[in-house]
Design an enzyme around this catalytic site. Structure first.
Site, PDB file in Angstrom:
ATOM      1  N   HIS A 120      15.411 -19.677  40.344  1.00 44.36           N
ATOM      2  CA  HIS A 120      14.368 -20.673  39.864  1.00 44.36           C
ATOM      3  C   HIS A 120      13.280 -20.804  40.879  1.00 44.36           C
ATOM      4  O   HIS A 120      13.546 -20.496  42.068  1.00 44.36           O
ATOM      5  CB  HIS A 120      14.989 -22.341  39.955  1.00 44.36           C
ATOM      6  CG  HIS A 120      14.176 -23.266  39.040  1.00 44.36           C
ATOM      7  ND1 HIS A 120      13.005 -23.876  39.719  1.00 44.36           N
ATOM      8  CD2 HIS A 120      14.227 -23.586  37.967  1.00 44.36           C
ATOM      9  CE1 HIS A 120      12.574 -24.808  38.739  1.00 44.36           C
ATOM     10  NE2 HIS A 120      13.282 -24.550  37.632  1.00 44.36           N
ATOM     11  N   ASP A 137      18.991 -23.524  32.020  1.00 46.61           N
ATOM     12  CA  ASP A 137      19.209 -22.618  30.715  1.00 46.61           C
ATOM     13  C   ASP A 137      20.607 -22.001  31.027  1.00 46.61           C
ATOM     14  O   ASP A 137      21.039 -21.511  29.752  1.00 46.61           O
ATOM     15  CB  ASP A 137      18.127 -21.686  30.911  1.00 46.61           C
ATOM     16  CG  ASP A 137      17.013 -22.259  30.276  1.00 46.61           C
ATOM     17  OD1 ASP A 137      15.857 -21.920  31.475  1.00 46.61           O
ATOM     18  OD2 ASP A 137      16.715 -23.133  29.528  1.00 46.61           O
TER      19      ASP A 137
HETATM   20  C1  SDX Z   1      12.860 -22.446  33.353  1.00 50.38           C
HETATM   21  O1  SDX Z   1       9.442 -23.574  36.721  1.00 50.38           O
HETATM   22  C2  SDX Z   1      10.277 -24.482  36.161  1.00 50.38           C
HETATM   23  O2  SDX Z   1      10.505 -25.730  36.281  1.00 50.38           O
HETATM   24  C3  SDX Z   1      10.810 -23.974  34.986  1.00 50.38           C
HETATM   25  C4  SDX Z   1      12.042 -24.887  34.123  1.00 50.38           C
HETATM   26  C5  SDX Z   1      11.550 -25.868  33.599  1.00 50.38           C
HETATM   27  O3  SDX Z   1      12.159 -26.879  33.530  1.00 50.38           O
HETATM   28  O4  SDX Z   1      10.398 -25.924  33.177  1.00 50.38           O
HETATM   29  O5  SDX Z   1      13.065 -25.222  35.138  1.00 50.38           O
HETATM   30  C6  SDX Z   1      12.776 -23.841  33.039  1.00 50.38           C
HETATM   31  O6  SDX Z   1      12.370 -21.647  32.932  1.00 50.38           O
HETATM   32  C7  SDX Z   1      14.306 -22.250  34.306  1.00 50.38           C
HETATM   33  C8  SDX Z   1      14.312 -20.693  34.583  1.00 50.38           C
HETATM   34  C9  SDX Z   1      14.807 -19.725  33.531  1.00 50.38           C
HETATM   35  N1  SDX Z   1      14.745 -18.438  33.714  1.00 50.38           N
HETATM   36  C10 SDX Z   1      15.754 -17.550  33.837  1.00 50.38           C
HETATM   37  O7  SDX Z   1      16.933 -18.119  34.058  1.00 50.38           O
HETATM   38  C11 SDX Z   1      15.502 -16.053  34.032  1.00 50.38           C
HETATM   39  C12 SDX Z   1      16.182 -15.527  35.195  1.00 50.38           C
HETATM   40  N2  SDX Z   1      15.345 -16.024  36.429  1.00 50.38           N
HETATM   41  C13 SDX Z   1      14.386 -15.203  37.048  1.00 50.38           C
HETATM   42  O8  SDX Z   1      13.837 -14.375  36.336  1.00 50.38           O
HETATM   43  C14 SDX Z   1      13.729 -15.886  38.225  1.00 50.38           C
HETATM   44  O9  SDX Z   1      14.787 -16.483  39.160  1.00 50.38           O
HETATM   45  C15 SDX Z   1      12.791 -17.024  37.890  1.00 50.38           C
HETATM   46  C16 SDX Z   1      11.697 -16.336  36.871  1.00 50.38           C
HETATM   47  C17 SDX Z   1      13.440 -18.177  37.381  1.00 50.38           C
HETATM   48  C18 SDX Z   1      12.062 -17.359  39.201  1.00 50.38           C
HETATM   49  O10 SDX Z   1      11.267 -16.273  39.738  1.00 50.38           O
HETATM   50  P1  SDX Z   1      10.661 -16.235  41.233  1.00 50.38           P
HETATM   51  O11 SDX Z   1      10.511 -17.448  41.690  1.00 50.38           O
HETATM   52  O12 SDX Z   1       9.348 -15.706  40.806  1.00 50.38           O
HETATM   53  O13 SDX Z   1      11.411 -15.479  42.059  1.00 50.38           O
HETATM   54  P2  SDX Z   1      11.512 -13.786  42.295  1.00 50.38           P
HETATM   55  O14 SDX Z   1      11.121 -13.280  40.705  1.00 50.38           O
HETATM   56  O15 SDX Z   1      10.304 -13.660  43.262  1.00 50.38           O
HETATM   57  O16 SDX Z   1      12.794 -13.538  42.888  1.00 50.38           O
HETATM   58  C19 SDX Z   1      13.098 -13.615  44.195  1.00 50.38           C
HETATM   59  C20 SDX Z   1      14.239 -12.626  44.449  1.00 50.38           C
HETATM   60  C21 SDX Z   1      13.780 -11.145  43.980  1.00 50.38           C
HETATM   61  O17 SDX Z   1      14.646 -10.260  44.542  1.00 50.38           O
HETATM   62  P3  SDX Z   1      13.690  -9.657  45.993  1.00 50.38           P
HETATM   63  O18 SDX Z   1      12.618  -8.998  45.390  1.00 50.38           O
HETATM   64  O19 SDX Z   1      13.781 -10.697  46.899  1.00 50.38           O
HETATM   65  O20 SDX Z   1      14.879  -8.542  46.571  1.00 50.38           O
HETATM   66  O21 SDX Z   1      15.484 -13.155  43.573  1.00 50.38           O
HETATM   67  C22 SDX Z   1      15.688 -12.082  42.659  1.00 50.38           C
HETATM   68  C23 SDX Z   1      14.308 -11.278  42.548  1.00 50.38           C
HETATM   69  O22 SDX Z   1      14.635  -9.792  42.009  1.00 50.38           O
HETATM   70  N3  SDX Z   1      15.936 -12.721  41.473  1.00 50.38           N
HETATM   71  C24 SDX Z   1      17.082 -12.207  40.567  1.00 50.38           C
HETATM   72  C25 SDX Z   1      16.974 -13.548  39.602  1.00 50.38           C
HETATM   73  N4  SDX Z   1      15.867 -14.319  39.730  1.00 50.38           N
HETATM   74  C26 SDX Z   1      15.597 -13.794  41.105  1.00 50.38           C
HETATM   75  N5  SDX Z   1      17.881 -11.198  40.616  1.00 50.38           N
HETATM   76  C27 SDX Z   1      18.697 -11.212  39.563  1.00 50.38           C
HETATM   77  N6  SDX Z   1      18.794 -12.412  38.664  1.00 50.38           N
HETATM   78  C28 SDX Z   1      18.047 -13.278  38.668  1.00 50.38           C
HETATM   79  N7  SDX Z   1      18.354 -14.291  37.470  1.00 50.38           N
END
Ligand code: SDX
Length: 428
Positions: free
Chosen positions: A307, A364
């Site tokens: 998140h 989710d």
């Molecule tokens: C919602 O914003 C809100 O409030 C949203 C929400 C709402 O109520 O409106 O809460 C609803 O959208 C919840 C999120 C649902 N999305 C998912 O479940 C999709 C999977 N999650 C990811 O795509 C990710 O965690 C995000 C998009 C939710 C957050 O992404 P960020 O904050 O931009 O974090 P990032 O992409 O910079 O990741 C940081 C690190 C990275 O690794 P490094 O580059 O540091 O090595 O964490 C890793 C990412 O690769 N990472 C994951 C991951 N999420 C982040 N690795 C594997 N699986 C994941 N799910």
């Protein structure tokens, strides 16, 4: 603590006021930055460090896993309030008394008929159309049938627009599902409560009486409350920026629905179920999918995990996980996918990659399991998220308009070609 921040740019020091919120969040007000520095701007892809506004609607603390709507905890609201009470709270700032709630419910019911010509737009879509694309289109089309909803220059005009969309949106939600299933379009029943009516419009068979199931009513009411608002997330920021141009509420909501559709945002609830199903089909080997999620060469992410703000548990996920157990037990549903989900969560929560990046189950991760147990098709999961988020989007749009926020227009740092003379095609 000082009430100013000092930035030194090109050897010159500049002071900027610090804004402190009621929960002691501190923001540096840089609205004079370009003027005092001769054009220096900030750069913050994804706005990870940038506040777009001051807001009194929702507070969340990602480190401590706190979520409150207008000061009330999500735990108490999910346990003690109805979705319509929470919608009123988010939009107007206070929990309604009985008279206010009854009037709100009445005014919404008065607006719960949708112009029959909207059905012609719905008919133009193939059955295979994703319901989020249909819902976004129909929501935008509502403007054409309610032109007075655009110029809301008084709170009374704004209120009329709010109850219009609160009344019509559930009908559009039900119609997107019934379209996909080839069922006749239903207007529900104004003698029912908000959530009961949604379920009846969605599930009533044309040749049978519809019997309400209190387990489903309570589960959906709670799920809608848990999704109702979440401060400046991607889709809410979209609603705000579209609304800041004074495009109407329905057009702003249509844009928000499109933003929510993405699998990184609300579309994750559908992606989670598809991922869990894939793991089940693959023999339940969660370790294989964990390895894929950690492999930088593999675009696969563990959907429902991580998140932007919660770097601890998502309080909504905790509540939904408990509700999933209760609803499936009450319905007598054995869903192996729930066990896979729990196994995956347990593994991820003890895996260094996820622990180091503070990746926890989010809202989710478990919600789709409940939606599926309720008989809601997987393509409709994000539509249910939109139904819950509607009052939050409305509240944020209304706050932006009442505070007379300026049109949203971020800057950029240009990294393209510098000036060059036109080249005739013969010389390219
Ligand atoms: C919602 O914003 C809100 O409030 C949203 C929400 C709402 O109520 O409106 O809460 C609803 O959208 C919840 C999120 C649902 N999305 C998912 O479940 C999709 C999977 N999650 C990811 O795509 C990710 O965690 C995000 C998009 C939710 C957050 O992404 P960020 O904050 O931009 O974090 P990032 O992409 O910079 O990741 C940081 C690190 C990275 O690794 P490094 O580059 O540091 O090595 O964490 C890793 C990412 O690769 N990472 C994951 C991951 N999420 C982040 N690795 C594997 N699986 C994941 N799910």
């Amino acid at each position: 603590m000082s009430d100013k921040a000092t930035l030194e740019v090109n050897g010159k020091k500049h002071e900027f006021p610090l804004v402190v919120g009621t929960e002691n969040e501190v923001g540096m007000d840089i609205s004079s930055l370009r003027a005092v520095t001769g054009g220096v701007t900030t750069l913050d892809p994804g706005y990870k460090n940038t506040g777009s506004c001051e807001s009194a609607i929702t507070f969340l603390n990602g480190e401590e896993g706190i979520l409150r709507y207008r000061g009330y905890s999500i735990e108490e609201l999910a346990d003690k309030a109805s979705f319509l009470e929470v919608a009123f709270l988010l939009i107007f700032g206070e929990l309604p008394n009985q008279e206010q709630l009854s009037k709100f419910a009445h005014d919404i019911k008065e607006q719960s008929v949708v112009d029959d010509d909207i059905k012609k737009i719905l008919d133009a879509f193939p059955k295979s159309a994703h319901p989020m694309g249909v819902l976004s289109s129909l929501t935008s089309a509502l403007t054409a049938f309610n032109p007075s909803s655009v110029n809301v220059d008084s709170e009374e005009a704004m209120y009329k627009t709010v109850v219009k969309i609160m009344g019509k949106f559930p009908v559009l939600v039900a119609w997107t599902m019934r379209k996909q299933k080839g069922l006749p379009l239903d207007y529900g029943d104004n003698s029912l409560g908000y959530v009961e009516n949604v379920l009846k419009m969605m599930f009533k068979k044309p040749n049978e009486e519809y019997t309400q199931n209190p387990i489903l009513v309570n589960a959906l009411d709670k799920l809608l409350i848990l999704h109702a608002d979440h401060e400046q997330n991607c889709s809410t920021s979209t609603v705000r920026i579209v609304g800041s141009s004074h495009a109407g509420l329905f057009a702003s909501l249509s844009a928000g629905i499109s933003a929510l559709w993405g699998p990184l945002h609300g579309g994750a609830n559908q992606a989670v179920l598809e991922m869990l199903e894939a793991i089940k089909e693959d023999g339940g080997d969660t370790k294989k999918f964990m390895a894929k999620a950690k492999d930088k060469e593999d675009p696969f992410r563990l959907m429902g995990f991580g998140h932007r703000v919660y770097k601890n548990f998502d309080p909504r996920a905790k509540i939904i996980k408990k509700a999933a157990d209760e609803v499936l037990a009450d319905l007598g549903v054995e869903d192996p996918v729930l066990d896979i989900a729990k196994g995956l969560a347990a593994e991820a929560l003890s895996d260094d990659y996820f622990v180091k990046r503070k990746l926890y189950p989010n809202v989710d991760f478990y919600s789709g399991i409940i939606y599926r147990s309720m008989g809601i098709p997987v393509e409709m999961f994000t539509v249910m998220f939109a139904l819950g988020r509607l009052p939050g989007w409305i509240a944020q749009w209304r706050e932006m308009r009442l505070r007379k926020e300026p049109i949203g227009r971020p800057r950029q740092i240009y990294i393209g070609e510098t000036h060059r003379p036109f080249k005739e095609i013969s010389k390219r």
